[in-house]
Design a protein around this motif. Structure first.
Motif: not given
Length: 532
Positions: A49-70
């Motif tokens: 996000v800081v490097s302007l390659k993503n936004n908080l909206f997609d970043l948060m969803r992407g991180i949580c998709r890494d751990f679908p059962k947690e």
């Protein structure tokens, strides 16, 4: 030789200090037994996000998709570890049942570093927050909404006249929805909160609008750098007392509010707005009745006050800075947040012709029933499909996340034999966008489908998975006002205009890669073709 040695020693210590500073807490979740995405030096998980390659909206969803059962995972907000709560039942337990252990938001700015943001309701903590919340709550009762709705309707009717006249003189024009709505929002805030009458559609450079634009420019690089600075180096930023907002604009806001208060005191002027409420609060001994606050329903997305029926005597006198700060946060939310989400409402109505047609049938039927009378607050609540449309926009385009900080050590027990201890000062994140886009809670989440919130279906929605205005006693105090304003604007736009896309319209819409919040990449370009 000795001098060179000392230089190398100092440089070595400096490198070591920077390394320790940048890697602090990187093993925090490893030691706590939670899964997490590996942090980047200094930036944690926020580097995209800081490097302007993503936004908080997609970043948060992407991180949580890494751990679908947690149910709990780790997230690094720069150097600060946050627990992300992914289970709605755990979320309900922490934010409602155990609220006394998690009463506050994570502090960003102190009163010393920025008197406006630091004293605002969102930033206040403990008993001071409770007293201010109770002080402001009467401004959002059903009776106050009815009075403010009349003021909003007048401004919406002004908007219709302006847009129709513009088409008659200049032909169909392309408007950027957020910029257009921000002018309406300023006029509505001006009259409903401050008793200031402006017409920002006609008088485009009026001081009220210009100040708001300068004060709250979330897309501006300066503000984003300051926000990142407060998250990365909070102690340094606070010690340097670097303000988040321009001093000139802050002084204008303070002078406007205090002069308005003095004028009203001298001339004994009473108006149904926030200024008048704060004048009463400044005298102390304000009585707050929670039952009256809950006397009206504003739609599916509205959050409710807790402790219904309780009457509270608030014995606290507020300083000028504390009162001005509440007007400021209302100003911030109404100008930036509300105009932003309303632009997404306009976008979805524009690209979903069937939704626009169905919405027009509803508003035209209501307009016929009004028989020439002005739209009223209670009538606005009868528009079920409009409520469904707005609720679905808030689901699809709601904010990325909010947080809570632990005020007393608390051990969470879950899944039978699992435990996680939050120690005082540690925090967790409520990933709103993750809940709203989880196909388990909302099937086919990328589809815009207002029918999710129909009478037949909304009973199946878990209230802990649909949280556009937050959850628990620390939810958004202004949800009823926000929904009323969005609905009033959309009512008059759909009733009077075909909302059409243009050559400049980005379809599908994409989000801007920014650190400041949720906004469209290229704006929402639209034209309004008069229906008659």
């Amino acid at each position: 030789m000795l001098f060179e040695f000392l230089i190398y020693a100092v440089l070595g210590l400096l490198v070591y200090y920077i390394y320790q500073f940048g890697t602090k807490n990187e093993n925090f979740f490893l030691e706590r037994g939670l899964k997490f995405r590996k942090p980047v030096f200094l930036f944690g998980n926020n580097f995209p996000v800081v490097s302007l390659k993503n936004n908080l909206f997609d970043l948060m969803r992407g991180i949580c998709r890494d751990f679908p059962k947690e149910k709990l995972i780790g997230y690094y907000d720069f150097r600060t570890p946050f627990v992300v709560v992914l289970d709605p039942e755990i979320l309900k337990q922490l934010t409602i049942k155990e609220f006394e252990n998690f009463t506050d938001h994570v502090p960003i700015l102190s009163e010393d570093s920025d008197p406006l943001f630091g004293n605002a309701l969102f930033s206040l903590r403990g008993h001071k927050w409770k007293d201010m919340r109770a002080t402001l709550s009467p401004a959002f009762t059903g009776s106050k909404m009815r009075l403010m709705c009349d003021l909003m309707v007048e401004i919406c009717e002004q908007m219709v006249i302006y847009l129709k006249d513009d088409v008659a003189k200049n032909g169909l024009q392309i408007h950027e929805a957020k910029k257009l709505i921000s002018r309406l929002a300023i006029d509505i805030i001006g009259t409903c909160a401050f008793g200031v009458k402006v017409d920002s559609l006609k008088d485009k450079e009026n001081e009220f609008y210009v100040t708001a634009s300068n004060l709250i420019n979330l897309s501006g690089l300066s503000l984003q750098i300051k926000l990142a600075g407060y998250r990365m180096f909070p102690k340094i930023m606070k010690r340097l007392k670097i303000p988040l907002f321009p001093e000139g604009s802050r002084n204008f806001m303070k002078t406007l509010i205090l002069n308005t208060i003095r004028t009203r005191e001298e001339k004994n002027i009473k108006r149904p707005d926030m200024i008048n409420l704060l004048m009463d609060a400044q005298k102390g001994d304000l009585i707050y009745n929670a039952a009256e606050t809950d006397s009206a329903s504003a739609g599916f997305a509205t959050v409710e006050e807790s402790e219904i029926g309780r009457t509270t005597m608030i014995k606290r006198s507020w300083t000028d800075d504390e009162l001005v700060a509440q007007c400021f946060i209302f100003f911030l939310a109404g100008f930036e947040g509300l105009s932003n989400i309303t632009s997404f409402v306009i976008y979805e109505i524009m690209v979903n012709k069937d939704v626009q047609d169905k919405l027009y049938k509803e508003v035209s039927r209501i307009e016929k029933d009004l028989d020439g009378k002005s739209l009223k607050y209670d009538t606005l609540q009868q528009l079920k499909y409009l409520d469904m449309v707005v609720s679905e926009v808030l689901r699809k385009w709601g904010g990325p996340f909010v947080d809570r900080i632990c005020t007393k050590d608390f051990t969470l027990k879950y899944d039978g034999n699992k435990e996680y201890t939050f120690y005082k000062g540690e925090s967790f994140v409520i990933p709103i966008t993750v809940y709203h886009h989880n196909p388990e809670f909302f099937p086919n989440p990328e589809k815009f489908d207002p029918e999710r919130f129909s009478d037949e279906k909304n009973g199946s929605i878990n209230s802990s998975t649909y949280i556009p205005f937050g959850i628990g006693p620390r939810n958004c105090i202004g949800s009823r006002f926000a929904l009323m304003e969005i609905k009033a604007i959309v009512y008059y736009l759909v009733l009077n205009f075909h909302i059409e896309q243009t050559d400049k319209t980005q379809i599908p819409i994409r989000l801007a890669n920014t650190f400041a919040g949720l906004m469209s990449e290229k704006g929402v370009h639209v034209q309004f073709r008069p229906r008659y």
